[in-house]
Design a protein around this motif. Structure first.
Motif, PDB file in Angstrom:
ATOM      1  N   LYS A   4     -18.208 -21.524  32.702  1.00  0.00           N
ATOM      2  CA  LYS A   4     -18.532 -22.358  31.541  1.00  0.00           C
ATOM      3  C   LYS A   4     -20.023 -22.709  31.510  1.00  0.00           C
ATOM      4  O   LYS A   4     -20.607 -22.906  30.441  1.00  0.00           O
ATOM      5  CB  LYS A   4     -17.687 -23.629  31.572  1.00  0.00           C
ATOM      6  CG  LYS A   4     -17.824 -24.503  30.331  1.00  0.00           C
ATOM      7  CD  LYS A   4     -16.848 -25.658  30.376  1.00  0.00           C
ATOM      8  CE  LYS A   4     -15.412 -25.181  30.216  1.00  0.00           C
ATOM      9  NZ  LYS A   4     -14.454 -26.298  30.124  1.00  0.00           N
ATOM     10  N   SER A   5     -20.646 -22.764  32.665  1.00  0.00           N
ATOM     11  CA  SER A   5     -22.066 -23.112  32.735  1.00  0.00           C
ATOM     12  C   SER A   5     -22.970 -22.017  32.202  1.00  0.00           C
ATOM     13  O   SER A   5     -24.121 -22.272  31.852  1.00  0.00           O
ATOM     14  CB  SER A   5     -22.461 -23.404  34.187  1.00  0.00           C
ATOM     15  OG  SER A   5     -22.560 -22.196  34.933  1.00  0.00           O
TER      16      SER A   5
ATOM     17  N   GLN B  33     -28.994 -26.867  38.578  1.00  0.00           N
ATOM     18  CA  GLN B  33     -29.516 -26.358  39.847  1.00  0.00           C
ATOM     19  C   GLN B  33     -30.021 -24.919  39.747  1.00  0.00           C
ATOM     20  O   GLN B  33     -30.725 -24.445  40.646  1.00  0.00           O
ATOM     21  CB  GLN B  33     -28.431 -26.465  40.919  1.00  0.00           C
ATOM     22  CG  GLN B  33     -28.037 -27.905  41.229  1.00  0.00           C
ATOM     23  CD  GLN B  33     -26.833 -28.009  42.154  1.00  0.00           C
ATOM     24  OE1 GLN B  33     -26.568 -27.110  42.950  1.00  0.00           O
ATOM     25  NE2 GLN B  33     -26.112 -29.111  42.057  1.00  0.00           N
ATOM     26  N   ASN B  34     -29.679 -24.235  38.649  1.00  0.00           N
ATOM     27  CA  ASN B  34     -30.116 -22.844  38.465  1.00  0.00           C
ATOM     28  C   ASN B  34     -30.566 -22.638  37.017  1.00  0.00           C
ATOM     29  O   ASN B  34     -29.952 -21.859  36.272  1.00  0.00           O
ATOM     30  CB  ASN B  34     -28.980 -21.881  38.818  1.00  0.00           C
ATOM     31  CG  ASN B  34     -28.506 -22.022  40.244  1.00  0.00           C
ATOM     32  OD1 ASN B  34     -29.060 -21.424  41.162  1.00  0.00           O
ATOM     33  ND2 ASN B  34     -27.459 -22.824  40.440  1.00  0.00           N
TER      34      ASN B  34
ATOM     35  N   TYR C  87     -29.538 -14.270  43.408  1.00  0.00           N
ATOM     36  CA  TYR C  87     -28.864 -15.249  44.266  1.00  0.00           C
ATOM     37  C   TYR C  87     -28.830 -16.601  43.557  1.00  0.00           C
ATOM     38  O   TYR C  87     -29.745 -16.963  42.823  1.00  0.00           O
ATOM     39  CB  TYR C  87     -29.620 -15.382  45.591  1.00  0.00           C
ATOM     40  CG  TYR C  87     -29.204 -16.562  46.436  1.00  0.00           C
ATOM     41  CD1 TYR C  87     -28.090 -16.486  47.276  1.00  0.00           C
ATOM     42  CD2 TYR C  87     -29.930 -17.764  46.409  1.00  0.00           C
ATOM     43  CE1 TYR C  87     -27.715 -17.582  48.062  1.00  0.00           C
ATOM     44  CE2 TYR C  87     -29.561 -18.834  47.193  1.00  0.00           C
ATOM     45  CZ  TYR C  87     -28.455 -18.750  48.015  1.00  0.00           C
ATOM     46  OH  TYR C  87     -28.084 -19.822  48.780  1.00  0.00           O
ATOM     47  N   ALA C  88     -27.750 -17.338  43.761  1.00  0.00           N
ATOM     48  CA  ALA C  88     -27.654 -18.698  43.221  1.00  0.00           C
ATOM     49  C   ALA C  88     -26.872 -19.562  44.196  1.00  0.00           C
ATOM     50  O   ALA C  88     -25.986 -19.071  44.913  1.00  0.00           O
ATOM     51  CB  ALA C  88     -26.976 -18.696  41.854  1.00  0.00           C
ATOM     52  N   LYS C  89     -27.196 -20.846  44.213  1.00  0.00           N
ATOM     53  CA  LYS C  89     -26.458 -21.796  45.038  1.00  0.00           C
ATOM     54  C   LYS C  89     -26.149 -23.035  44.210  1.00  0.00           C
ATOM     55  O   LYS C  89     -27.000 -23.519  43.464  1.00  0.00           O
ATOM     56  CB  LYS C  89     -27.243 -22.191  46.290  1.00  0.00           C
ATOM     57  CG  LYS C  89     -26.467 -23.141  47.212  1.00  0.00           C
ATOM     58  CD  LYS C  89     -27.185 -23.389  48.535  1.00  0.00           C
ATOM     59  CE  LYS C  89     -26.360 -24.302  49.442  1.00  0.00           C
ATOM     60  NZ  LYS C  89     -27.012 -24.536  50.745  1.00  0.00           N
ATOM     61  N   ILE C  90     -24.919 -23.527  44.346  1.00  0.00           N
ATOM     62  CA  ILE C  90     -24.476 -24.723  43.626  1.00  0.00           C
ATOM     63  C   ILE C  90     -23.850 -25.678  44.629  1.00  0.00           C
ATOM     64  O   ILE C  90     -22.999 -25.271  45.428  1.00  0.00           O
ATOM     65  CB  ILE C  90     -23.446 -24.381  42.537  1.00  0.00           C
ATOM     66  CG1 ILE C  90     -23.981 -23.308  41.594  1.00  0.00           C
ATOM     67  CG2 ILE C  90     -23.047 -25.643  41.758  1.00  0.00           C
ATOM     68  CD1 ILE C  90     -23.522 -21.905  41.934  1.00  0.00           C
TER      69      ILE C  90
ATOM     70  N   ILE D  75     -18.928 -29.538  37.168  1.00  0.00           N
ATOM     71  CA  ILE D  75     -19.347 -28.311  37.852  1.00  0.00           C
ATOM     72  C   ILE D  75     -20.293 -27.502  36.967  1.00  0.00           C
ATOM     73  O   ILE D  75     -21.329 -27.006  37.423  1.00  0.00           O
ATOM     74  CB  ILE D  75     -18.114 -27.469  38.231  1.00  0.00           C
ATOM     75  CG1 ILE D  75     -17.290 -28.195  39.298  1.00  0.00           C
ATOM     76  CG2 ILE D  75     -18.529 -26.083  38.734  1.00  0.00           C
ATOM     77  CD1 ILE D  75     -15.945 -27.560  39.572  1.00  0.00           C
ATOM     78  N   ALA D  76     -19.938 -27.375  35.685  1.00  0.00           N
ATOM     79  CA  ALA D  76     -20.775 -26.625  34.752  1.00  0.00           C
ATOM     80  C   ALA D  76     -22.170 -27.245  34.639  1.00  0.00           C
ATOM     81  O   ALA D  76     -23.186 -26.536  34.649  1.00  0.00           O
ATOM     82  CB  ALA D  76     -20.103 -26.559  33.378  1.00  0.00           C
TER      83      ALA D  76
END
Length: 208
Positions: free
Chosen positions: A96-97, A56-57, A5-8, A49-50
C-alpha cells in the motif's frame, strides 16, 4: 545509482489480521477503518506500516523480485500472534505504501522471532535479487539451550461463546446478533473472526 535495498522499522507490538475476516452481505471480505469497533485496529496498523515505509524510504519503488528478512520483536514470549501469520498485515501495508508493486515480488523470505519487552517492533529488510542472493545453513549447537515448549490451543473461548449464544436464543433455529442480541435469519447473517462473531445486516450497516 540503482537503489536495490530498503529497510522498514515499525514500532509497537506486531499484530496479525489473519484471524479476522468481516464479510459483507455478498460474502466479500472487507476491513473497516472507522467503525469505532475493536477490529478497526487491523486497518489502522496496515496504514501505519504504509506511512512508515514511505517515510523511511522516500521516493523509492522496488519493482523486481525480492529477498525479505523479517525480524519480529514481541513484548512477551508467551503471549503473541503466530509469527507465520504476521506477514500478511506487514506486506499488505508495504504494498500500500508504494515501496513495492505487489507482495508477490517476495520470492524468498526469512522470519526470525525475538522478544523485547521495552521496545516491541518489526524490522524488515528488502533486497533486490538482481544484486543479492541468499545462503543459509542450519547447524547443530555445541551446547543445547533450554527448549521453548508449546501447548495445543485452547477451545474454551469458542465453547463459551457457543454455549452463551445458544442459551440466549429464543428461537433455536436462529442465531443471534452479537451486537444487538436479536435473532437473525440465515439470509441476513454476516460473520467475522472465522464465524465466531455473528452480526445482523442492520448492525453491519451501522459500523460505517
Amino acid at each position: 545509482m540503482k537503489q536495490n535495498y530498503a529497510k522498514i522499522v515499525v514500532q509497537g507490538s506486531p499484530i496479525t489480521k489473519s484471524n479476522f475476516k468481516l464479510s459483507n452481505a455478498k460474502g466479500r471480505a472487507i476491513l473497516p477503518y472507522n467503525s469505532g469497533k475493536y477490529h478497526d485496529r487491523y486497518a489502522i496498523y496496515e496504514e501505519e506500516i504504509a506511512y512508515e515505509a514511505r517515510s523511511q524510504n522516500p521516493g523509492l519503488t522496488l519493482k523486481e523480485s525480492l529477498i525479505a528478512l523479517l525480524k519480529v520483536y514481541y513484548k512477551s514470549q508467551k503471549r503473541h500472534p503466530d509469527t507465520t501469520n504476521i506477514t500478511k498485515s506487514i506486506f499488505d501495508g508495504i504494498e500500500k505504501s508504494g515501496l513495492i508493486i505487489n507482495d508477490a515480488q517476495i520470492r524468498r523470505l526469512i522470519i526470525e522471532e525475538f522478544y523485547d519487552k521495552e521496545n516491541p517492533r518489526f524490522e524488515l529488510e528488502l533486497f533486490c535479487e538482481s544484486d543479492y542472493e541468499m545462503n543459509f545453513k542450519i547447524c547443530r549447537k555445541e551446547l543445547s539451550s533450554k527448549p521453548i515448549n508449546y501447548s495445543p490451543p485452547s477451545n474454551k473461548k469458542f465453547a463459551k461463546y457457543k454455549a452463551n449464544n445458544i442459551k440466549s436464543q429464543p428461537d433455536q433455529n436462529k442465531m443471534c446478533c452479537n451486537i444487538c442480541g436479536k435473532p437473525i435469519n440465515n439470509n441476513d447473517i454476516i460473520t467475522a473472526n472465522k464465524g465466531s462473531l455473528i452480526i445482523c445486516k442492520e448492525c453491519f450497516k451501522n459500523l460505517f
